[in-house]
Each structure stands twice: as structure tokens, then as C-alpha cells.
Design a protein around this motif. Structure first.
Motif, PDB file in Angstrom:
ATOM      1  N   VAL A  93     -11.113   2.697   6.091  1.00  0.00           N
ATOM      2  CA  VAL A  93     -10.993   1.441   5.348  1.00  0.00           C
ATOM      3  C   VAL A  93      -9.501   1.168   5.137  1.00  0.00           C
ATOM      4  O   VAL A  93      -8.700   2.091   5.044  1.00  0.00           O
ATOM      5  N   PRO A  94      -9.139  -0.100   5.050  1.00  0.00           N
ATOM      6  CA  PRO A  94      -7.729  -0.409   4.827  1.00  0.00           C
ATOM      7  C   PRO A  94      -7.307  -0.121   3.388  1.00  0.00           C
ATOM      8  O   PRO A  94      -8.102  -0.235   2.465  1.00  0.00           O
ATOM      9  N   ILE A  95      -6.049   0.268   3.251  1.00  0.00           N
ATOM     10  CA  ILE A  95      -5.441   0.484   1.934  1.00  0.00           C
ATOM     11  C   ILE A  95      -4.100  -0.245   1.944  1.00  0.00           C
ATOM     12  O   ILE A  95      -3.338  -0.123   2.898  1.00  0.00           O
ATOM     13  N   SER A  96      -3.834  -0.973   0.895  1.00  0.00           N
ATOM     14  CA  SER A  96      -2.542  -1.644   0.729  1.00  0.00           C
ATOM     15  C   SER A  96      -2.006  -1.353  -0.660  1.00  0.00           C
ATOM     16  O   SER A  96      -2.763  -1.317  -1.623  1.00  0.00           O
ATOM     17  N   VAL A  97      -0.709  -1.131  -0.736  1.00  0.00           N
ATOM     18  CA  VAL A  97      -0.019  -1.025  -2.019  1.00  0.00           C
ATOM     19  C   VAL A  97       0.793  -2.305  -2.148  1.00  0.00           C
ATOM     20  O   VAL A  97       1.621  -2.618  -1.293  1.00  0.00           O
ATOM     21  N   ILE A  98       0.527  -3.050  -3.213  1.00  0.00           N
ATOM     22  CA  ILE A  98       1.155  -4.353  -3.418  1.00  0.00           C
ATOM     23  C   ILE A  98       1.972  -4.292  -4.700  1.00  0.00           C
ATOM     24  O   ILE A  98       1.445  -3.915  -5.751  1.00  0.00           O
ATOM     25  N   ALA A  99       3.246  -4.648  -4.592  1.00  0.00           N
ATOM     26  CA  ALA A  99       4.121  -4.625  -5.764  1.00  0.00           C
ATOM     27  C   ALA A  99       5.305  -5.555  -5.519  1.00  0.00           C
ATOM     28  O   ALA A  99       5.722  -5.748  -4.375  1.00  0.00           O
ATOM     29  N   GLN A 100       5.845  -6.105  -6.595  1.00  0.00           N
ATOM     30  CA  GLN A 100       7.072  -6.906  -6.498  1.00  0.00           C
ATOM     31  C   GLN A 100       8.316  -6.030  -6.580  1.00  0.00           C
ATOM     32  O   GLN A 100       9.364  -6.382  -6.049  1.00  0.00           O
ATOM     33  N   ASP A 101       8.196  -4.903  -7.228  1.00  0.00           N
ATOM     34  CA  ASP A 101       9.333  -4.012  -7.430  1.00  0.00           C
ATOM     35  C   ASP A 101       9.634  -3.261  -6.130  1.00  0.00           C
ATOM     36  O   ASP A 101       8.812  -2.457  -5.677  1.00  0.00           O
ATOM     37  N   PRO A 102      10.808  -3.479  -5.531  1.00  0.00           N
ATOM     38  CA  PRO A 102      11.131  -2.799  -4.273  1.00  0.00           C
ATOM     39  C   PRO A 102      11.126  -1.272  -4.390  1.00  0.00           C
ATOM     40  O   PRO A 102      10.849  -0.574  -3.415  1.00  0.00           O
ATOM     41  N   GLU A 103      11.399  -0.748  -5.578  1.00  0.00           N
ATOM     42  CA  GLU A 103      11.397   0.709  -5.754  1.00  0.00           C
ATOM     43  C   GLU A 103      10.000   1.294  -5.588  1.00  0.00           C
ATOM     44  O   GLU A 103       9.841   2.422  -5.126  1.00  0.00           O
ATOM     45  N   VAL A 104       8.993   0.532  -5.971  1.00  0.00           N
ATOM     46  CA  VAL A 104       7.615   0.995  -5.813  1.00  0.00           C
ATOM     47  C   VAL A 104       7.301   1.181  -4.329  1.00  0.00           C
ATOM     48  O   VAL A 104       6.736   2.195  -3.918  1.00  0.00           O
ATOM     49  N   VAL A 110      -0.642  -2.914  -7.437  1.00  0.00           N
ATOM     50  CA  VAL A 110      -2.043  -2.972  -7.042  1.00  0.00           C
ATOM     51  C   VAL A 110      -2.252  -2.065  -5.842  1.00  0.00           C
ATOM     52  O   VAL A 110      -1.505  -2.148  -4.859  1.00  0.00           O
ATOM     53  N   VAL A 111      -3.241  -1.207  -5.930  1.00  0.00           N
ATOM     54  CA  VAL A 111      -3.696  -0.443  -4.774  1.00  0.00           C
ATOM     55  C   VAL A 111      -5.017  -1.075  -4.380  1.00  0.00           C
ATOM     56  O   VAL A 111      -6.004  -0.977  -5.102  1.00  0.00           O
ATOM     57  N   MET A 112      -4.999  -1.768  -3.259  1.00  0.00           N
ATOM     58  CA  MET A 112      -6.194  -2.459  -2.783  1.00  0.00           C
ATOM     59  C   MET A 112      -6.792  -1.637  -1.648  1.00  0.00           C
ATOM     60  O   MET A 112      -6.104  -1.335  -0.672  1.00  0.00           O
ATOM     61  N   LEU A 113      -8.058  -1.270  -1.805  1.00  0.00           N
ATOM     62  CA  LEU A 113      -8.687  -0.504  -0.741  1.00  0.00           C
ATOM     63  C   LEU A 113     -10.143  -0.891  -0.583  1.00  0.00           C
ATOM     64  O   LEU A 113     -10.812  -1.256  -1.544  1.00  0.00           O
ATOM     65  N   GLY A 114     -10.584  -0.827   0.662  1.00  0.00           N
ATOM     66  CA  GLY A 114     -11.990  -1.053   0.936  1.00  0.00           C
ATOM     67  C   GLY A 114     -12.767   0.187   0.534  1.00  0.00           C
ATOM     68  O   GLY A 114     -12.230   1.286   0.543  1.00  0.00           O
ATOM     69  N   ASP A 115     -14.032   0.009   0.175  1.00  0.00           N
ATOM     70  CA  ASP A 115     -14.764   1.211  -0.243  1.00  0.00           C
ATOM     71  C   ASP A 115     -15.676   1.766   0.842  1.00  0.00           C
ATOM     72  O   ASP A 115     -16.006   2.930   0.823  1.00  0.00           O
ATOM     73  N   GLY A 143       5.145   5.272   6.922  1.00  0.00           N
ATOM     74  CA  GLY A 143       4.990   4.588   8.199  1.00  0.00           C
ATOM     75  C   GLY A 143       4.015   3.423   8.161  1.00  0.00           C
ATOM     76  O   GLY A 143       3.520   2.986   9.197  1.00  0.00           O
ATOM     77  N   TRP A 144       3.745   2.902   6.973  1.00  0.00           N
ATOM     78  CA  TRP A 144       2.831   1.774   6.848  1.00  0.00           C
ATOM     79  C   TRP A 144       3.533   0.486   7.224  1.00  0.00           C
ATOM     80  O   TRP A 144       4.747   0.348   7.071  1.00  0.00           O
ATOM     81  N   SER A 145       2.771  -0.500   7.664  1.00  0.00           N
ATOM     82  CA  SER A 145       3.300  -1.811   8.014  1.00  0.00           C
ATOM     83  C   SER A 145       3.296  -2.707   6.790  1.00  0.00           C
ATOM     84  O   SER A 145       2.430  -2.577   5.927  1.00  0.00           O
ATOM     85  N   PRO A 146       4.249  -3.642   6.725  1.00  0.00           N
ATOM     86  CA  PRO A 146       4.224  -4.587   5.598  1.00  0.00           C
ATOM     87  C   PRO A 146       3.019  -5.516   5.703  1.00  0.00           C
ATOM     88  O   PRO A 146       2.488  -5.749   6.789  1.00  0.00           O
ATOM     89  N   GLY A 147       2.607  -6.042   4.565  1.00  0.00           N
ATOM     90  CA  GLY A 147       1.485  -6.965   4.533  1.00  0.00           C
ATOM     91  C   GLY A 147       0.182  -6.277   4.191  1.00  0.00           C
ATOM     92  O   GLY A 147       0.120  -5.054   4.051  1.00  0.00           O
ATOM     93  N   VAL A 148      -0.874  -7.083   4.048  1.00  0.00           N
ATOM     94  CA  VAL A 148      -2.175  -6.542   3.653  1.00  0.00           C
ATOM     95  C   VAL A 148      -3.141  -6.396   4.827  1.00  0.00           C
ATOM     96  O   VAL A 148      -4.257  -5.943   4.643  1.00  0.00           O
ATOM     97  N   ARG A 149      -2.702  -6.760   6.022  1.00  0.00           N
ATOM     98  CA  ARG A 149      -3.563  -6.617   7.196  1.00  0.00           C
ATOM     99  C   ARG A 149      -2.964  -5.562   8.114  1.00  0.00           C
ATOM    100  O   ARG A 149      -1.977  -5.818   8.806  1.00  0.00           O
ATOM    101  N   PRO A 150      -3.551  -4.382   8.119  1.00  0.00           N
ATOM    102  CA  PRO A 150      -2.975  -3.324   8.950  1.00  0.00           C
ATOM    103  C   PRO A 150      -3.132  -3.648  10.437  1.00  0.00           C
ATOM    104  O   PRO A 150      -4.147  -4.207  10.845  1.00  0.00           O
ATOM    105  N   PRO A 151      -2.124  -3.309  11.236  1.00  0.00           N
ATOM    106  CA  PRO A 151      -2.240  -3.535  12.674  1.00  0.00           C
ATOM    107  C   PRO A 151      -3.216  -2.536  13.295  1.00  0.00           C
ATOM    108  O   PRO A 151      -3.559  -1.520  12.666  1.00  0.00           O
ATOM    109  N   PRO A 152      -3.663  -2.799  14.514  1.00  0.00           N
ATOM    110  CA  PRO A 152      -4.627  -1.889  15.161  1.00  0.00           C
ATOM    111  C   PRO A 152      -4.133  -0.447  15.286  1.00  0.00           C
ATOM    112  O   PRO A 152      -4.930   0.478  15.284  1.00  0.00           O
ATOM    113  N   ASP A 153      -2.811  -0.261  15.363  1.00  0.00           N
ATOM    114  CA  ASP A 153      -2.273   1.093  15.516  1.00  0.00           C
ATOM    115  C   ASP A 153      -1.811   1.697  14.190  1.00  0.00           C
ATOM    116  O   ASP A 153      -1.042   2.653  14.164  1.00  0.00           O
ATOM    117  N   ALA A 154      -2.309   1.154  13.076  1.00  0.00           N
ATOM    118  CA  ALA A 154      -1.930   1.671  11.754  1.00  0.00           C
ATOM    119  C   ALA A 154      -2.333   3.134  11.633  1.00  0.00           C
ATOM    120  O   ALA A 154      -3.352   3.560  12.185  1.00  0.00           O
TER     121      ALA A 154
END
Length: 177
Positions: free
Chosen positions: A128-139, A107-112, A147-158
Motif C-alpha cells: 500500500v502507498p505511504i506518504s509523509v506530508i508536512a510543510q516543515d522542511p526539517e520533517v 500527516v502520515v497517509m497510508l492505505g490499509d 529514497g522516496w519520491s516527492p508527492g503523494v503518488r508513488p512511481p511504479p519503481d517506488a
């Protein structure tokens, strides 16, 4: 105000109409989850995934919530309703992903866009925030160097980049030579 079908129904329908039928080819789908779009009232509420069915479980919900007129009578209520709409959309998506685990789903979740100025202020910018969500570690390993942070809530310094940069990096990361 109330979307024709809440986000939870949209996700459930994707599952039953496109993801469950077998055999099938891989699915690429764009879903516009609209429950977080203006005017943020009335808002749906989550129901059991088993109860979603044809969507009729959502009948009557609009009459149970605040109207847009009630919400827009107070700037604080408008901002709160926007926040609640984002919470609902995220709850629907994350609940879908945890309820119907699929090791192949990406899933690529992004605000519009940013909300109206009466929620976000005079100059909210275009980020807008963008997250890539996957169960497969290779993805996720394919984009480790972003340099993205884990999770769906980006930190202020993202890191911040234009959308076309994301598109090009995404296509490069997942293209096969």
C-alpha cells in the motif's frame, strides 16, 4: 455503503474539536477515512469547508448517488466506483491540508489494504502507498535518505518494504536522543 459521515466531515471535526482549541497540547490522531471502503456506493461529494458544520449538509446525499446494487451489477462500474472513492478521499484530505495550512501538522497517509479481488485482480499483493506530508522542511529532511519520491503518488519503481520496516524507520527518524 455510505459511511456514517463522509471523510470531509471527519477532517473538519478533527480540526474544530482537536486542532483549533487553544491552549492545547500537541495532538496525535489516527483517522480512518472510510469513504473509500466497500461498497463504494453511494459516494459523497465535496462541499465548501465553511458549509460542513454539524454534517447535516451531507443529509440526502446517499439518495442522490448510485446504489451499491446498481454499481455491483457491472464489474466496470465497481472498478470505477472504487477509483472515484479513492479520488474523493484524496481530494478531501488534500483540500483540508491546503485550506487549513498548519506549519506544525505532519500527516502520515497510508492505505490499509488492497480492494476486493473484483477490483484488484486475483493476487493484488499487500503493498500500500505511504506518504509523509508536512510543510516543515526539517520533517521531510529527516527521511531524505529513504529514497522516496516527492508527492503523494508513488512511481511504479517506488521502494517497497513491510509495514514494520516503515514503523521502525519512522520512529528512528523522529525520536529525540
Amino acid at each position: 455503503g455510505y459511511g456514517p459521515m463522509p471523510d470531509q466531515y471527519t477532517l473538519a471535526h478533527l480540526r474544530t474539536a482537536e486542532l483549533l482549541p487553544q491552549p492545547r497540547q500537541p495532538v496525535l490522531a489516527e483517522l480512518d477515512l472510510v469513504s473509500s471502503h466497500h461498497p463504494w456506493a453511494p459516494l459523497p461529494r465535496m462541499v465548501s469547508w465553511d458549509a460542513v458544520g454539524d454534517g447535516s449538509v451531507f443529509d440526502g446525499m446517499p439518495e442522490q448517488g448510485d446504489t451499491a446494487e446498481q454499481v455491483f451489477s457491472d464489474p466496470d462500474r465497481v472498478q470505477a466506483a472504487y477509483g472515484q472513492s479513492i479520488e474523493y478521499t484524496l481530494e478531501a484530505l488534500l483540500s483540508f491540508l491546503t485550506t487549513y495550512r498548519d506549519p506544525d501538522l505532519v500527516v502520515v497517509m497510508l492505505g490499509d489494504h488492497q480492494p476486493h479481488h473484483y477490483v484488484s485482480g486475483a493476487d493484488p499483493g499487500y503493498d500500500v502507498p505511504i506518504s509523509v506530508i508536512a510543510q516543515d522542511p526539517e520533517v521531510l529532511a529527516a527521511i531524505d535518505d529513504w529514497g522516496w519520491s516527492p508527492g503523494v503518488r508513488p512511481p511504479p519503481d517506488a521502494p517497497v518494504a513491510p509495514m514494520d520496516t516503515f514503523r521502525d524507520r519512522f520512529l528512528t527518524a523522529y525520536s529525540t536522543p
